[in-house]
Enzyme design. Structure first.
Site, PDB file in Angstrom:
ATOM      1  N   HIS A  65       0.831  -1.193   0.000  1.00 26.78           N
ATOM      2  CA  HIS A  65       0.000   0.000   0.000  1.00 26.78           C
ATOM      3  C   HIS A  65       0.876   1.258   0.000  1.00 26.78           C
ATOM      4  O   HIS A  65       0.657   2.178  -0.791  1.00 26.78           O
ATOM      5  CB  HIS A  65      -0.894  -0.050   1.241  1.00 26.78           C
ATOM      6  CG  HIS A  65      -1.740   1.162   1.431  1.00 26.78           C
ATOM      7  ND1 HIS A  65      -2.920   1.346   0.759  1.00 26.78           N
ATOM      8  CD2 HIS A  65      -1.567   2.250   2.213  1.00 26.78           C
ATOM      9  CE1 HIS A  65      -3.435   2.507   1.114  1.00 26.78           C
ATOM     10  NE2 HIS A  65      -2.643   3.075   2.004  1.00 26.78           N
ATOM     11  N   GLU A  88      -1.278  -5.073  -3.839  1.00 26.71           N
ATOM     12  CA  GLU A  88      -2.069  -4.627  -2.703  1.00 26.71           C
ATOM     13  C   GLU A  88      -3.450  -5.293  -2.715  1.00 26.71           C
ATOM     14  O   GLU A  88      -3.926  -5.765  -1.682  1.00 26.71           O
ATOM     15  CB  GLU A  88      -2.220  -3.098  -2.749  1.00 26.71           C
ATOM     16  CG  GLU A  88      -2.988  -2.531  -1.584  1.00 26.71           C
ATOM     17  CD  GLU A  88      -3.470  -1.104  -1.853  1.00 26.71           C
ATOM     18  OE1 GLU A  88      -3.483  -0.685  -3.026  1.00 26.71           O
ATOM     19  OE2 GLU A  88      -3.834  -0.429  -0.887  1.00 26.71           O
ATOM     20  N   ASN A 105      25.467 -23.493  -7.301  1.00 28.70           N
ATOM     21  CA  ASN A 105      26.129 -24.780  -7.527  1.00 28.70           C
ATOM     22  C   ASN A 105      25.428 -25.896  -6.772  1.00 28.70           C
ATOM     23  O   ASN A 105      25.255 -26.996  -7.292  1.00 28.70           O
ATOM     24  CB  ASN A 105      27.587 -24.716  -7.059  1.00 28.70           C
ATOM     25  CG  ASN A 105      28.499 -24.228  -8.162  1.00 28.70           C
ATOM     26  OD1 ASN A 105      28.124 -24.257  -9.334  1.00 28.70           O
ATOM     27  ND2 ASN A 105      29.683 -23.776  -7.787  1.00 28.70           N
TER      28      ASN A 105
END
Lengths: 121, 683
Positions: free
Chosen positions: B55, B77, B414
């Site tokens: 918001h 929102e 990795n």
């Protein structure tokens, strides 16, 4: 000098509001970063107008409005809500609690200046 | 009006600073939300906090005219509004969408700061958010809160969200209480904060309504609507102690519901007790912010650190003046000066420690970034991975945290690419189909250790040896220990990517990872068990600003060698020197090491003869070591490394300079630079 209290937790929005108000002659700004801070500032500053956000972390804007409108010392101070388009219900509640005006973000600085002049000018 | 899109404008900077803060908060919260996927109820405070962040970002971006950021945060929102109002449930999918949205927001915000501007295609992420919302159900009408005796005054000032939380609490059979407390206007925020923290321990604070206390000018009252999971008997007595009154609402017929205002005790006038609190008027006016933290540019901290370093040197000079005076017969004054210098030293040490503390940040910030990466990559590769974090609060110098972010990301990549197997492979191997990566951190003396451990397939030593032979990195596999084999992974040019996975192939090998970590004065090791998993251990100094150095002297010049790079020192007479291809080498146990003279390395005019009293300092890492011949060892000392500035930036073999006090400045060697230069082409 008329004094305007801005209660808003977003610092950027606060600066924007303050800059908009300070661009006008004869107004000064008091900034509160939260509802709590507004509660502390109210008795110390002779505030002529309150601008508040609704969503804030400690107490919300509606609770602040309720406090102001139920307190004989502040009852008559005009109060504007700054809200967003999505918080329509909260905005309506704010008006029902006694807020005078609302502004929906984003708004033109001129719109805020007009409203301030209408109430304090 | 200001042009907010100008990257240099103050407005853009204001926007960036706040947007980044909001994004950090968002990712942290979404991460903790991840723990409650599939549970009956996720923490409402966290969901609400995420909602509030989205918001705020939306309002902020709208205000500053960043349309795309505003649009995406608007969608985000809405999604969160549905979540917090209980219209949709939190699923794994929703969580992924949340993560992705935050990532896109992050890149949009970053593009504000870069000239490029950056274009992102918002449509896919917006569509996914819409898809999440489309399954929303309309919340069923719950028992009316008014029936339970919540006063109209409180009900009117609830936001839509708070009203939903109240109904949720009722629907879930929580015990509702109305708590009233009254405080002095000067101190209420702290005291109320304490009360709310106490309450949060046993339930949910739904709303906090302030009210004026008639007849008590300097007081403020609060009606707190609270939902407790169980009858909070213990809480009641704690509330009594804190002077707060409570009223249990609704439910049990044994409790008579009385309008709050009538039942509550008169407000207690704070500040009238023995510990007098200043009256309202006596308190100076303030426009102070309630936040107690601020952002500081790291270069300002570097400057402070440098000044502290210089002060320490001045102190050294003062101490030596006191010594000199003592020798010249000013004993009284000398003792006094000596005492003052001692006191100054204590304070300086304290100052140094405090300034270093300011540079420290919890490594958790970095870990959070890593967890986003793990989610992203594991999803791309259809692997199920649980990331376990521990030691997130371990503190490390901010600069080091920045420096190791990329190497750490590579190591984790990795682990996912090569370590963790697909769910199918894991089932076949009798393992839980969900793989685990443990990212942990802890302090060990003046070092911080970061470990990345996976429970994947482990590293196959045969494969490494085969590949190394093929690439000509080793000549034979005879006598190689398990550790030696794993060390091959760090050799430049070694990459198993092609044979193990076709995904990695980013052109970054473990040698780069190792060099990057070494640049932060750290070391890296690998441990592995075939079929069970691997562990990468990174050891870093807590701070870079001050290091211990071995001071050496050769041909009348002194140099400092960072102690972390020194493997051993030998007396020259114990060293067997021979010449290979006209280059001097030494035999050290089973290895042959290149030898070098700093005078030659730096092309100095003079080069003193070495004697039997000279030394060899062995520096570098296992496979890449070099012996540096010097005339003398001067001892160890704490030094503050300073940059030589841009003019000498490119000078090979020099990491910086340090001031030793008594107006002596020495060069600090860049060991990894010297080693690569010396072993290049040869060895």
């Amino acid at each position: 000098m008329k004094k305007i209290l801005i209660t808003e937790d977003s610092s950027a929005t606060r600066s924007f509001l303050a800059a908009t108000i300070e661009a006008m002659e004869g107004y000064e700004v008091v900034e509160a970063t939260s509802g709590f801070e507004a509660l502390r500032l109210l008795p110390r500053e002779q505030v002529d107008l309150i601008i508040t956000d609704i969503n804030m972390p400690d107490i919300n804007g509606l609770e602040l409005i309720s406090y102001v409108r139920n307190n004989p010392n502040y009852r008559a101070i005009p109060l504007f809500i700054i809200s967003t388009e999505s918080s329509e219900k909260d905005r309506e509640r704010g008006l029902a609690l006694g807020a005078n005006e609302y502004l929906v973000k984003p708004f033109q600085p001129e719109r805020l200046q007009e409203l301030i002049l209408a109430y304090l000018g | 009006m200001t042009d907010y899109h100008d990257p240099l404008s103050k407005a853009a900077k204001d926007f960036l600073a706040e947007a980044e803060e909001i994004l950090d908060q968002l990712s942290g919260d979404i991460l903790s939300l991840g723990d409650s996927v599939g549970k009956e109820e996720c923490d409402p405070d966290t969901v609400n906090s995420i909602f509030r962040s989205a918001h705020s970002l939306k309002g902020l971006a709208g205000m500053f005219g960043f349309g795309e950021i505003a649009e995406l945060s608007h969608h985000l929102e809405s999604l969160l509004d549905y979540l917090r109002l209980g219209k949709i449930e939190l699923s794994e999918y929703t969580l992924v969408v949340l993560f992705d949205a935050v990532e896109v927001l992050g890149s949009l915000v970053r593009s504000v700061s870069s000239e490029a501007g950056g274009q992102a295609d918002l449509a896919p992420v917006l569509d996914r958010i819409t898809a999440c919302i489309s399954g929303a159900s309309v919340a069923s009408a719950a028992l009316s809160p008014a029936d339970l005796g919540v006063s109209a005054k409180i009900l009117q000032s609830l936001t839509e969200y708070e009203e939903h939380r109240l109904k949720e609490n009722i629907a879930r059979g929580k015990i509702l209480c109305l708590i009233h407390a009254s405080y002095s206007l000067d101190t209420f925020d702290r005291e109320l904060g304490e009360l709310i923290d106490l309450l949060k321990g046993s339930g949910e604070v739904i709303s906090t309504l302030p009210s004026a206390e008639e007849g008590f000018e300097n007081s403020i009252g609060f009606d707190i609507l609270f939902g407790a999971s169980q009858e909070p008997h213990e809480l009641y007595s704690l509330l009594d102690q804190k002077g707060a009154s409570y009223l249990r609402l609704g439910g049990s017929p044994a409790v008579q519901v009385v309008p709050a205002e009538e039942k509550l005790v008169p407000p207690k006038q704070e500040g009238s007790g023995e510990t007098a609190v200043a009256e309202g008027d006596a308190v100076p006016l303030t426009a102070r912010s309630m936040s107690h933290s601020m952002r500081v540019d790291i270069s300002k901290l570097d400057d402070l650190m440098n000044i502290v370093g210089e002060l320490i040197l001045f102190h050294g000079t003062v101490a030596s003046i006191s010594e000199k005076m003592r020798g010249q017969g000013f004993s009284g004054l000398a003792v006094e000066l000596g005492k003052t210098a001692k006191g100054m030293e204590r304070k300086l040490n304290e100052l140094q420690k405090r300034v270093m503390d300011v540079r420290m940040v919890p490594i958790g910030q970095l870990f959070e970034k890593m967890s986003r990466i793990v989610r992203k990559i594991s999803r791309e590769q259809d692997k199920l991975i649980e990331l376990k974090l521990s030691g997130s609060d371990t503190e490390l110098d901010k600069m080091i945290v920045e420096d190791i972010a990329d190497p750490l990301m590579h190591i984790i990549r990795n682990s996912i690419d090569h370590g963790i197997e697909t769910p199918g492979e894991r089932r076949a191997a009798g393992k839980d189909e969900r793989g685990a990566i443990r990212l942990s951190s802890y302090q060990k003396g003046s070092h911080v250790v970061i470990e990345v451990e996976d429970d994947g397939r482990g590293i196959d030593p045969d494969k490494i040896v085969r590949k190394a032979l093929e690439l000509g990195l080793i000549e034979s596999d005879a006598g190689l220990s398990q550790k030696d084999v794993l060390d091959i992974l760090f050799l430049p040019g070694f990459s198993t990517a092609a044979e193990v996975s076709d995904i990695s192939g980013r052109g970054v090998g473990m040698d780069v990872v190792k060099n990057n970590i070494a640049a932060a004065s750290g070391t890296v090791e690998i441990e592995s068990r075939l079929g069970e998993g691997s562990r990468v251990i990174i050891t870093l100094p807590i701070t870079l600003a001050i290091i211990k150095a071995l001071l050496v002297e050769t041909s009348g010049r002194s140099y400092g060698i960072p102690i972390t790079s020194v493997r051993e020192t030998l007396s020259l007479e114990d060293v067997e020197i021979c010449t290979v291809e006209r280059k001097e080498v030494m035999q050290l146990r089973e290895s042959t090491l290149p030898l070098l003279r700093l005078e030659k390395f730096f092309n100095c005019a003079t080069c003193d003869e070495l004697s039997e009293n000279s030394y060899v300092v062995v520096v570098g890492e296992k496979n890449r070591r070099v012996g540096i011949m010097v005339n003398d060892l001067l001892g160890q000392q704490d030094i503050v490394i300073k940059s030589l500035g841009d003019t000498f930036k490119g000078v090979r073999g020099v990491a910086g300079a340090a001031d030793l006090g008594n107006q002596r400045t020495i060069l600090i060697l860049d060991v990894s630079g010297i080693v690569s230069e010396t072993t290049k082409g040869g060895a």
